[in-house]
Design a protein around this motif. Structure first.
Motif, PDB file in Angstrom:
ATOM      1  N   HIS A  31      19.914  37.109   9.681  1.00 40.07           N
ATOM      2  CA  HIS A  31      21.162  37.000   9.271  1.00 40.07           C
ATOM      3  C   HIS A  31      21.938  35.672   9.159  1.00 40.07           C
ATOM      4  N   ASP A  32      22.020  34.948  10.398  1.00 35.51           N
ATOM      5  CA  ASP A  32      22.837  33.817  10.565  1.00 35.51           C
ATOM      6  C   ASP A  32      22.257  32.512   9.988  1.00 35.51           C
ATOM      7  N   ILE A  33      20.834  32.545  10.062  1.00 34.39           N
ATOM      8  CA  ILE A  33      20.138  31.456   9.552  1.00 34.39           C
ATOM      9  C   ILE A  33      19.853  31.720   8.122  1.00 34.39           C
ATOM     10  N   PHE A  34      19.155  32.751   7.824  1.00 32.85           N
ATOM     11  CA  PHE A  34      18.528  32.827   6.358  1.00 32.85           C
ATOM     12  C   PHE A  34      19.299  33.796   5.568  1.00 32.85           C
ATOM     13  N   GLU A  35      20.568  34.380   6.120  1.00 32.64           N
ATOM     14  CA  GLU A  35      21.452  35.020   5.417  1.00 32.64           C
ATOM     15  C   GLU A  35      20.987  36.200   4.514  1.00 32.64           C
ATOM     16  N   LEU A  36      20.247  37.142   5.176  1.00 29.99           N
ATOM     17  CA  LEU A  36      19.705  38.165   4.621  1.00 29.99           C
ATOM     18  C   LEU A  36      20.916  39.164   5.078  1.00 29.99           C
ATOM     19  N   ASN A  37      21.138  40.357   4.288  1.00 28.78           N
ATOM     20  CA  ASN A  37      22.300  41.316   4.692  1.00 28.78           C
ATOM     21  C   ASN A  37      21.672  42.363   5.829  1.00 28.78           C
ATOM     22  N   PHE A  38      22.439  43.115   6.465  1.00 22.42           N
ATOM     23  CA  PHE A  38      22.016  43.829   7.607  1.00 22.42           C
ATOM     24  C   PHE A  38      21.333  45.095   7.086  1.00 22.42           C
ATOM     25  N   ALA A  39      21.298  45.564   6.033  1.00 23.47           N
ATOM     26  CA  ALA A  39      20.608  46.778   5.121  1.00 23.47           C
ATOM     27  C   ALA A  39      19.208  46.234   5.167  1.00 23.47           C
ATOM     28  N   GLU A  40      18.937  44.869   4.767  1.00 23.16           N
ATOM     29  CA  GLU A  40      17.530  44.642   4.637  1.00 23.16           C
ATOM     30  C   GLU A  40      16.791  44.308   6.229  1.00 23.16           C
ATOM     31  N   ILE A  41      17.931  43.876   6.802  1.00 19.97           N
ATOM     32  CA  ILE A  41      17.269  43.398   8.166  1.00 19.97           C
ATOM     33  C   ILE A  41      16.837  44.724   8.954  1.00 19.97           C
ATOM     34  N   ALA A  42      17.811  45.882   8.760  1.00 27.13           N
ATOM     35  CA  ALA A  42      17.425  47.330   9.259  1.00 27.13           C
ATOM     36  C   ALA A  42      16.127  47.732   8.822  1.00 27.13           C
ATOM     37  N   ARG A  43      15.776  47.428   7.502  1.00 16.77           N
ATOM     38  CA  ARG A  43      14.479  47.926   7.009  1.00 16.77           C
ATOM     39  C   ARG A  43      13.288  47.076   7.555  1.00 16.77           C
ATOM     40  N   THR A  44      13.741  45.844   8.037  1.00 18.99           N
ATOM     41  CA  THR A  44      12.868  44.946   8.462  1.00 18.99           C
ATOM     42  C   THR A  44      12.055  45.279   9.876  1.00 18.99           C
ATOM     43  N   ILE A  45      13.247  45.591  10.702  1.00 19.85           N
ATOM     44  CA  ILE A  45      12.808  45.865  12.092  1.00 19.85           C
ATOM     45  C   ILE A  45      13.014  47.322  12.460  1.00 19.85           C
ATOM     46  N   ASP A  46      13.128  48.173  11.677  1.00 17.54           N
ATOM     47  CA  ASP A  46      13.187  49.623  11.758  1.00 17.54           C
ATOM     48  C   ASP A  46      14.309  49.932  12.889  1.00 17.54           C
ATOM     49  N   ARG A  47      15.425  49.497  12.551  1.00 18.80           N
ATOM     50  CA  ARG A  47      16.799  49.625  13.350  1.00 18.80           C
ATOM     51  C   ARG A  47      17.660  50.027  12.655  1.00 18.80           C
ATOM     52  N   SER A  48      18.713  50.717  12.847  1.00 21.36           N
ATOM     53  CA  SER A  48      19.819  51.088  12.137  1.00 21.36           C
ATOM     54  C   SER A  48      20.798  49.581  11.883  1.00 21.36           C
ATOM     55  N   GLU A  49      21.526  49.771  10.755  1.00 27.95           N
ATOM     56  CA  GLU A  49      22.492  48.564  10.592  1.00 27.95           C
ATOM     57  C   GLU A  49      23.357  48.187  11.769  1.00 27.95           C
ATOM     58  N   SER A  50      24.089  49.238  12.375  1.00 27.35           N
ATOM     59  CA  SER A  50      24.989  49.033  13.329  1.00 27.35           C
ATOM     60  C   SER A  50      24.225  48.498  14.584  1.00 27.35           C
ATOM     61  N   ALA A  51      22.679  49.002  14.809  1.00 28.10           N
ATOM     62  CA  ALA A  51      22.037  48.375  15.891  1.00 28.10           C
ATOM     63  C   ALA A  51      21.862  46.943  15.614  1.00 28.10           C
ATOM     64  N   CYS A  52      21.496  46.575  14.271  1.00 25.40           N
ATOM     65  CA  CYS A  52      21.167  45.193  13.892  1.00 25.40           C
ATOM     66  C   CYS A  52      22.387  44.309  14.115  1.00 25.40           C
ATOM     67  N   ARG A  53      23.648  44.936  13.807  1.00 23.42           N
ATOM     68  CA  ARG A  53      24.911  43.920  13.987  1.00 23.42           C
ATOM     69  C   ARG A  53      24.953  43.586  15.502  1.00 23.42           C
ATOM     70  N   GLN A  54      24.702  44.642  16.325  1.00 19.97           N
ATOM     71  CA  GLN A  54      24.800  44.406  17.788  1.00 19.97           C
ATOM     72  C   GLN A  54      23.850  43.530  18.373  1.00 19.97           C
ATOM     73  N   LEU A  55      22.668  43.501  17.646  1.00 20.63           N
ATOM     74  CA  LEU A  55      21.602  42.712  18.218  1.00 20.63           C
ATOM     75  C   LEU A  55      21.901  40.997  17.816  1.00 20.63           C
ATOM     76  N   ALA A  56      22.364  40.992  16.426  1.00 12.60           N
ATOM     77  CA  ALA A  56      22.845  39.632  15.817  1.00 12.60           C
ATOM     78  C   ALA A  56      23.931  39.131  16.845  1.00 12.60           C
ATOM     79  N   LYS A  57      25.084  40.055  17.200  1.00 11.69           N
ATOM     80  CA  LYS A  57      26.200  39.476  18.006  1.00 11.69           C
ATOM     81  C   LYS A  57      25.811  39.138  19.251  1.00 11.69           C
TER      82      LYS A  57
END
Length: 295
Positions: free
Chosen positions: A125-151
């Motif tokens: 998200h912060d370096i390569f600018e993928l959106n959280f929806a795509e990150i969620a699909r990548t690491i098999d977590r919800s979008e909200s969980a991915c936001r918390q991980l990044a935070k």
């Protein structure tokens, strides 16, 4: 006609840099990207709507799998751990459209303290600018969980990272040469003019070659360390004259053959005309992708 290979090659640099930031290893990153190519070759005959996102997902998952075993091995690592040096010619970054993808060693060390999932979410998200929806699909977590991980990751990285700094290529070469000469003298006076009062020294020998087991801090302690090495080398009748100024993880530094035969990569964190951190990689396993020969 655009071939699957053409599409992959347009993303190879991005994928390699992503894998390197995940793993801290140039050789492992190249292996991961090669595996991603083999998988891409098998599926690219069909229509893939977003190749970059698909390939980022593939590389990230491969990295996460590898990190499971790598982290357990890291627990038994001898001495301080530093990432494999990412070496480029000084001045090359000026023409590099991917300069935002620089991987300063301080950032790599900060990433090491994150969990694999935090690391993936932050990088994607912060370096390569993928959106959280795509990150969620990548690491098999919800979008909200991915936001918390990044935070959580962002908070750690913000605390650990020094301010970004750029230096003119010609000035970088002059400074590196001055440091190299001063660091190989038994007299500490020249070296002390180049070091910040709170300078930090890190070296990584991996238990394979001599290196400090723990970091050193402070101008006096670091300068005396270099002077001690210089005196020891002089007493053995050996000198270090082979060196090449380069960029290491985006920072000025040099490659050298210490005592004539030990390859070493030295990176300098230079801010406001002083060296605030010195990172030396001596572990031969981390330098296999580098060659430096005496003239």
């Amino acid at each position: 006609m655009t071939t699957p290979e053409d599409i992959f090659e347009t993303h190879r640099r991005f994928l390699t840099r992503l894998a390197y930031r995940m793993l801290g290893s140039v050789s492992d990153a190249e292996d991961i990207v090669q595996e991603a190519w083999l998988r891409w070759r098998d599926v690219a005959k069909g229509e893939i709507e977003a190749p970059r996102a698909y390939l980022a997902r593939t590389v990230t998952r491969l990295c996460l799998d590898q990190m499971k075993s790598a982290r357990s091995k890291r627990e038994f690592y001898v001495g301080a751990w530093l990432p494999e040096p990412l070496v480029e010619e000084i001045g090359a970054a000026e023409a590099d459209v991917d300069t935002q993808f620089d991987a300063p060693i301080a950032l790599m060390l900060a990433l090491e303290r994150l969990s694999p999932l935090e690391r993936a979410a932050f990088l994607l998200h912060d370096i390569f600018e993928l959106n959280f929806a795509e990150i969620a699909r990548t690491i098999d977590r919800s979008e909200s969980a991915c936001r918390q991980l990044a935070k959580r990751a962002r908070e750690h990285v913000r605390i650990d990272m020094p301010p970004r700094n750029t230096i003119d290529p010609a000035e970088a070469k002059r400074f590196v040469e001055a440091f190299f000469k001063a660091a190989h003298k038994a007299d500490t006076s020249d070296l002390q003019t180049l070091l910040a009062q709170d300078v930090a020294f890190h070296s990584d020998g991996g238990g394979k070659v001599l290196a400090t087991l723990n970091p050193l801090y402070g101008l006096d302690k670091v300068s005396r360390f270099f002077a001690g090495i210089a005196r020891k080398v002089a007493s053995l009748g050996k000198s270090t004259t082979v060196y090449k100024p380069v960029l290491i993880n985006g920072m000025p530094g040099y490659l050298s053959l210490e005592r004539g035969d030990t390859l070493q990569a030295t990176a300098l964190d230079i801010r406001d005309g002083r060296v605030h951190a010195i990172y030396i990689v001596r572990n031969p396993d981390k330098l296999r992708h580098i060659t430096l020969a005496a003239d």
